[in-house]
Design a protein around this motif. Structure first.
Motif: not given
Length: 413
Positions: A309-310, A321-325, A344-347, A364-365
């Motif tokens: 994600v990061s 990145a969002v799919q990688a979660r 969650h911050a990087d998401l 998420a933040l």
């Protein structure tokens, strides 16, 4: 975006460029961006939240990235204040204690096992993002370890030297890096290297290289950081004699991938391919090691997933990145809330860039902040993302939640 917000995001960049006597065209060319993009950043119409771009501008201007991000930030909550208030004492400890000049104090009467538990607790505090408590405890811990090592010899001294290395990183080096004190982080990692030099252990040399890589990235030298990580990995390849060594090699692949996301001298395609290569190597090693706490770190399948994600976020591949979660369970790292919060911050940062996903980004933040507030309040990309989201059309509840987060971070929106 109003003038006040534009000044917060773009003024530091504009001011640094003018101080260097650079034109927009010159800086844009050196950083590998268009003049139009740079102009929009300086005027607050584009969000500067990708570490690779921050590093590119900092390198072009020959300044530290912290001069653009504004770190260390004036904290807005008491727990963050405690961390910054403890820094002067920690600074004196780092400057005054070396292997050649140990502290002028009697060694602690407690056995080595008690010192080892104090080191373990310090690193637990780091991973829990309890920065204020940790920063306050470090000066006495480092002084006691140096004093104990000074009077020991043989096997006992080597055990204490390993504890010194473990105390200086990650709990000290990464704490200072995350708070924005990169100069002190460099001193900490240098002190660790002094202890490791006497050990004459190639695996510990590789460990020192890993933490030096973190500091070099923090000061805006991704190419040097990658060279350091590569050298450490090459050393380690010849000494893979334990599960901990394999875990360290995995960490070196992850930090190498992070370096590559910031290296603007490579093309986007090349960076992406090389990052994916390191992620594949790290994933293979994680399958071999499982979840570990080696070196007071958190290498394993979960941390590799968090890096998916990061790293995609820092490459600007926000959809990926969002799919990688999917399939990543950050709560697996129960003893590392800081890593959970980073996920969650990087998401949230990636969701911010996807049309119609802004409310999810705010959620998420907020999750990241709830898990590890001190880490999130000191995070430059999160601050910039909050500023950017404040100018977007958000549902009423998300807008209210965002204003609350901004207040707690110390932003005046």
């Amino acid at each position: 975006m109003d003038e006040e917000q534009a000044r917060r995001i773009g003024d530091r960049l504009r001011s640094a460029r003018r101080q260097r006597g650079m034109s927009l065209r010159t800086l844009a060319g050196l950083a590998g961006v268009s003049v139009g993009y740079l102009s929009m950043v300086e005027n607050g119409r584009r969000l500067l939240d990708r570490s690779s771009l921050i590093t590119a501008f900092a390198e072009a201007l020959q300044i530290a990235p912290s001069e653009l991000t504004g770190q260390p930030f004036a904290p807005a909550d008491p727990r963050s204040s405690e961390a910054h208030e403890a820094i002067p004492a920690l600074r004196l400890a780092l400057m005054g204690v070396t292997m050649a000049a140990p502290p002028d104090r009697r060694p602690p009467e407690a056995p080595v096992a008690v010192l080892a538990e104090r080191v373990e607790r310090a690193n637990r505090l780091y991973h829990a993002a309890e920065y204020g408590t940790l920063a306050a405890k470090l000066p006495a811990l480092l002084a006691d370890l140096h004093a104990a090592a000074e009077t020991a010899d043989g096997i006992a001294r080597h055990e204490l030297l390993r504890l010194l290395a473990d105390a200086y990183h990650p709990g000290c080096t990464l704490l200072l890096k995350n708070l924005g004190y990169t100069d002190l982080a460099f001193i900490a990692v240098t002190r660790a290297a002094e202890a490791i030099a006497e050990l004459d252990d190639p695996v510990y040399f590789a460990l020192s290289g890993f933490f030096h890589t973190h500091v070099l990235m923090a000061v805006g030298s991704p190419a040097e950081a990658l060279a350091q990580a590569t050298a450490a990995a090459n050393t380690l390849q010849a000494h893979l004699t334990s599960p901990d060594a394999y875990a360290l090699l995995g960490e070196l692949h992850l930090i190498s991938a992070t370096c590559l996301t910031q290296d603007r001298k490579r093309s986007g395609k090349t960076r992406t391919e090389e990052v994916r290569g390191h992620l594949t190597e790290a994933a293979d090693l994680a399958d071999r090691t499982g979840e570990t706490r080696a070196w007071h770190l958190n290498f394993g399948p979960t941390n590799v997933g968090i890096h998916h994600v990061s790293l995609n976020t820092d490459l600007g591949l926000h959809g990926e990145a969002v799919q990688a979660r999917d399939g990543v369970r950050p709560e697996t790292l129960a003893e590392a809330p800081g890593r959970q919060a980073a996920f969650h911050a990087d998401l949230g940062r990636s969701l911010t860039h996807l049309r119609g996903r802004e409310a999810e980004a705010v959620a998420a933040l907020l999750t990241a902040e709830q898990i590890a507030p001190q880490r999130i309040h000191a995070n430059a990309p999160v601050r910039n993302t909050v500023e950017y989201l404040a100018d977007r059309q958000l549902p009423t509840r998300a807008a209210r939640d965002l204003r609350g987060l901004a207040h707690r971070i110390g932003l005046s929106l």
